[in-house]
Design a protein around this motif. Structure first.
Motif, PDB file in Angstrom:
ATOM      1  N   ALA A   9      -8.034  -4.050  -6.796  1.00 15.35           N
ATOM      2  CA  ALA A   9      -6.742  -4.745  -6.724  1.00 15.35           C
ATOM      3  C   ALA A   9      -6.935  -6.255  -6.728  1.00 15.35           C
ATOM      4  O   ALA A   9      -6.163  -6.985  -7.374  1.00 15.35           O
ATOM      5  CB  ALA A   9      -5.978  -4.304  -5.485  1.00 15.35           C
ATOM      6  N   GLU A  65       0.858  -1.179   0.000  1.00  7.14           N
ATOM      7  CA  GLU A  65       0.000   0.000   0.000  1.00  7.14           C
ATOM      8  C   GLU A  65       0.897   1.232   0.000  1.00  7.14           C
ATOM      9  O   GLU A  65       2.021   1.193   0.527  1.00  7.14           O
ATOM     10  CB  GLU A  65      -0.945   0.001   1.203  1.00  7.14           C
ATOM     11  N   LYS A 102      -9.070  -1.336  -3.170  1.00  3.87           N
ATOM     12  CA  LYS A 102      -8.740  -2.686  -2.706  1.00  3.87           C
ATOM     13  C   LYS A 102      -9.544  -3.739  -3.476  1.00  3.87           C
ATOM     14  O   LYS A 102      -9.002  -4.786  -3.862  1.00  3.87           O
ATOM     15  CB  LYS A 102      -8.993  -2.790  -1.199  1.00  3.87           C
ATOM     16  N   TRP A 126      -5.067  -8.434   6.120  1.00  3.70           N
ATOM     17  CA  TRP A 126      -4.185  -8.939   5.071  1.00  3.70           C
ATOM     18  C   TRP A 126      -4.543 -10.362   4.639  1.00  3.70           C
ATOM     19  O   TRP A 126      -4.642 -10.651   3.440  1.00  3.70           O
ATOM     20  CB  TRP A 126      -2.717  -8.894   5.501  1.00  3.70           C
ATOM     21  N   TYR A 175     -10.509   4.051  -0.937  1.00  2.00           N
ATOM     22  CA  TYR A 175      -9.621   2.942  -0.584  1.00  2.00           C
ATOM     23  C   TYR A 175     -10.333   1.598  -0.704  1.00  2.00           C
ATOM     24  O   TYR A 175      -9.767   0.635  -1.253  1.00  2.00           O
ATOM     25  CB  TYR A 175      -9.099   3.127   0.841  1.00  2.00           C
ATOM     26  N   LYS A 176     -11.566   1.535  -0.235  1.00  2.00           N
ATOM     27  CA  LYS A 176     -12.301   0.272  -0.326  1.00  2.00           C
ATOM     28  C   LYS A 176     -12.447  -0.165  -1.775  1.00  2.00           C
ATOM     29  O   LYS A 176     -12.298  -1.348  -2.099  1.00  2.00           O
ATOM     30  CB  LYS A 176     -13.675   0.420   0.328  1.00  2.00           C
ATOM     31  N   ASN A 186      -4.624   4.827   0.909  1.00  2.17           N
ATOM     32  CA  ASN A 186      -4.764   4.146   2.191  1.00  2.17           C
ATOM     33  C   ASN A 186      -4.285   4.954   3.400  1.00  2.17           C
ATOM     34  O   ASN A 186      -4.385   4.470   4.532  1.00  2.17           O
ATOM     35  CB  ASN A 186      -3.990   2.827   2.172  1.00  2.17           C
ATOM     36  N   SER A 224       2.951 -10.396   0.878  1.00  2.00           N
ATOM     37  CA  SER A 224       2.976  -8.979   1.255  1.00  2.00           C
ATOM     38  C   SER A 224       4.416  -8.502   1.339  1.00  2.00           C
ATOM     39  O   SER A 224       5.357  -9.308   1.405  1.00  2.00           O
ATOM     40  CB  SER A 224       2.298  -8.781   2.607  1.00  2.00           C
ATOM     41  N   MET A 229      -4.015  -2.622   5.756  1.00  2.73           N
ATOM     42  CA  MET A 229      -4.549  -3.985   5.881  1.00  2.73           C
ATOM     43  C   MET A 229      -3.958  -4.697   7.089  1.00  2.73           C
ATOM     44  O   MET A 229      -4.665  -5.398   7.821  1.00  2.73           O
ATOM     45  CB  MET A 229      -4.276  -4.779   4.603  1.00  2.73           C
ATOM     46  N   PHE A 264      -7.543 -10.449   2.461  1.00  2.46           N
ATOM     47  CA  PHE A 264      -7.245  -9.919   1.127  1.00  2.46           C
ATOM     48  C   PHE A 264      -6.497 -10.958   0.295  1.00  2.46           C
ATOM     49  O   PHE A 264      -6.858 -11.213  -0.864  1.00  2.46           O
ATOM     50  CB  PHE A 264      -6.421  -8.634   1.239  1.00  2.46           C
ATOM     51  N   ILE A 302      -1.422  -0.532  -3.788  1.00  2.04           N
ATOM     52  CA  ILE A 302      -2.823  -0.148  -3.618  1.00  2.04           C
ATOM     53  C   ILE A 302      -2.857   1.271  -3.042  1.00  2.04           C
ATOM     54  O   ILE A 302      -2.202   1.560  -2.029  1.00  2.04           O
ATOM     55  CB  ILE A 302      -3.550  -1.125  -2.688  1.00  2.04           C
ATOM     56  N   PRO A 339       1.443  -4.241   3.443  1.00  4.78           N
ATOM     57  CA  PRO A 339       0.511  -3.112   3.322  1.00  4.78           C
ATOM     58  C   PRO A 339      -0.016  -2.684   4.692  1.00  4.78           C
ATOM     59  O   PRO A 339      -0.668  -3.471   5.380  1.00  4.78           O
ATOM     60  CB  PRO A 339      -0.603  -3.667   2.434  1.00  4.78           C
TER      61      PRO A 339
END
Length: 344
Positions: A125, A36, A122, A166, A118-119, A101, A147, A160, A169, A98, A157
């Motif tokens: 992404a 992020e 994501k 995380w 941001y939502k 954030n 990550s 998250m 995601f 991303i 990120p």
């Protein structure tokens, strides 16, 4: 504008002048690294800044609430993971940023419009990462979707990780990849599994278009207009859509089937290997007859010849990419291919 799994996607690629700082090495990726941005900038602004400076910091794709923007070719490495000059994240992964954030006054505890941006970023992404991993032939699983923290221990990120999201995601990317692989994409254009994908195509081979072709080797602008047609492979590069069929477009191995091998006259083995001398300061040895092909890898790095090096020509071809007006290429020492104009 093209799209990745329904998300608008465009390229804003770094200039070759900046490869030394941003992406100095050829790469055949086998995983993804997720980041992020730790700011509130758009994907366009992130990529513009990244490709415009000479810091040794880089990534492949930035994603916001509206689009995904690619800054580095997928067949070049990026300095993204903090795991060193030969680290797996830096040298073998496609890197994703991303956006939206972080806010200077709120940290990652963003609210209001930025939180909604941001939502959506994501959610975009998840779609984009899954699609690109599929296109690049990288299976998505817990060993390949990593990550920044997994690579080097940095809290990224950050949002998250701070929110404990995380793992959810990562698993969403894997789930979306599996959906796409199973044919669940509404934008699949009626494509079906190819029972005879072309795994070892050569320049000059005659192939049949089984599925789609693309405008470029990175997968922009899919078209099924040539489905069922036969044509010859004109170029081979290191990206996922590696085969250029005529001037129609680029194909993944799953998009085409072999009809007829190139005639023996296009590539030949000399009766006696001839010794030649390299005439330029540095000469890359490529996996096929194209300057866009990957450089041959060795145990100690890449196969790059210095001026004055003696090599044996173990095969020749006369239908490669034109270099200084010549389509003649030479296979040297059985390793790979170089333009013949750089040998004497």
């Amino acid at each position: 504008m093209s799209s990745k799994n329904g998300v608008p996607f465009r390229q804003k690629l770094v200039g070759a002048w900046n490869y030394g700082a941003k992406c100095p090495y050829a790469m055949d990726a086998d995983s993804a690294t997720i980041h992020e941005t730790d700011n509130d900038a758009s994907a366009n602004n992130e990529v513009s800044y990244m490709i415009g400076n000479t810091d040794q910091v880089s990534y492949h794709v930035a994603i916001d609430e509206n689009e995904a923007v690619q800054g580095i070719p997928f067949n070049r490495n990026t300095w993204n993971a903090g795991d060193g000059g030969s680290g797996h994240g830096n040298r073998k992964s496609i890197s994703f940023e991303i956006c939206r954030n972080y806010n200077q006054s709120q940290g990652t505890n963003i609210t209001g419009t930025q939180l909604e941006q941001y939502k959506k970023a994501k959610a975009n992404a998840i779609k984009v990462i899954a699609q690109i991993m599929l296109e690049q032939g990288i299976p998505a699983n817990t060993s390949t979707v990593k990550s920044h923290y997994d690579r080097s221990g940095k809290n990224c990120p950050s949002k998250m990780r701070n929110d404990g999201q995380w793992i959810a995601f990562r698993d969403a990317v894997i789930k979306e990849y599996n959906r796409l692989k199973g044919g669940g994409s509404s934008s699949s254009g009626g494509m079906k599994p190819n029972p005879k994908p072309l795994k070892d195509g050569k320049i000059g081979d005659t192939v049949k278009v089984y599925n789609a072709l693309y405008r470029d080797s990175l997968g922009a602008v899919k078209s099924t207009a040539k489905r069922g047609k036969q044509g010859k492979i004109k170029r081979i590069v290191g990206n996922s859509k590696k085969y250029l069929v005529e001037d129609w477009g680029w194909a993944h191995p799953n998009d085409i089937q072999l009809v007829k091998r190139a005639s023996s006259g296009s590539t030949s083995k000399p009766s006696n290997s001839k010794t030649k001398t390299v005439t330029i300061d540095k000469l890359n040895v490529y996996t096929s007859q194209s300057l866009s092909s990957p450089i041959v890898k060795t145990a100690s790095g890449y196969r790059i010849l210095k001026k004055g090096t003696k090599v044996k020509v173990t095969a020749t071809a006369n239908n490669g990419q034109s270099v200084h007006g010549s389509k003649n290429w030479s296979e040297v020492d059985g390793w790979g291919w170089v333009p013949s104009v750089y040998l004497k």
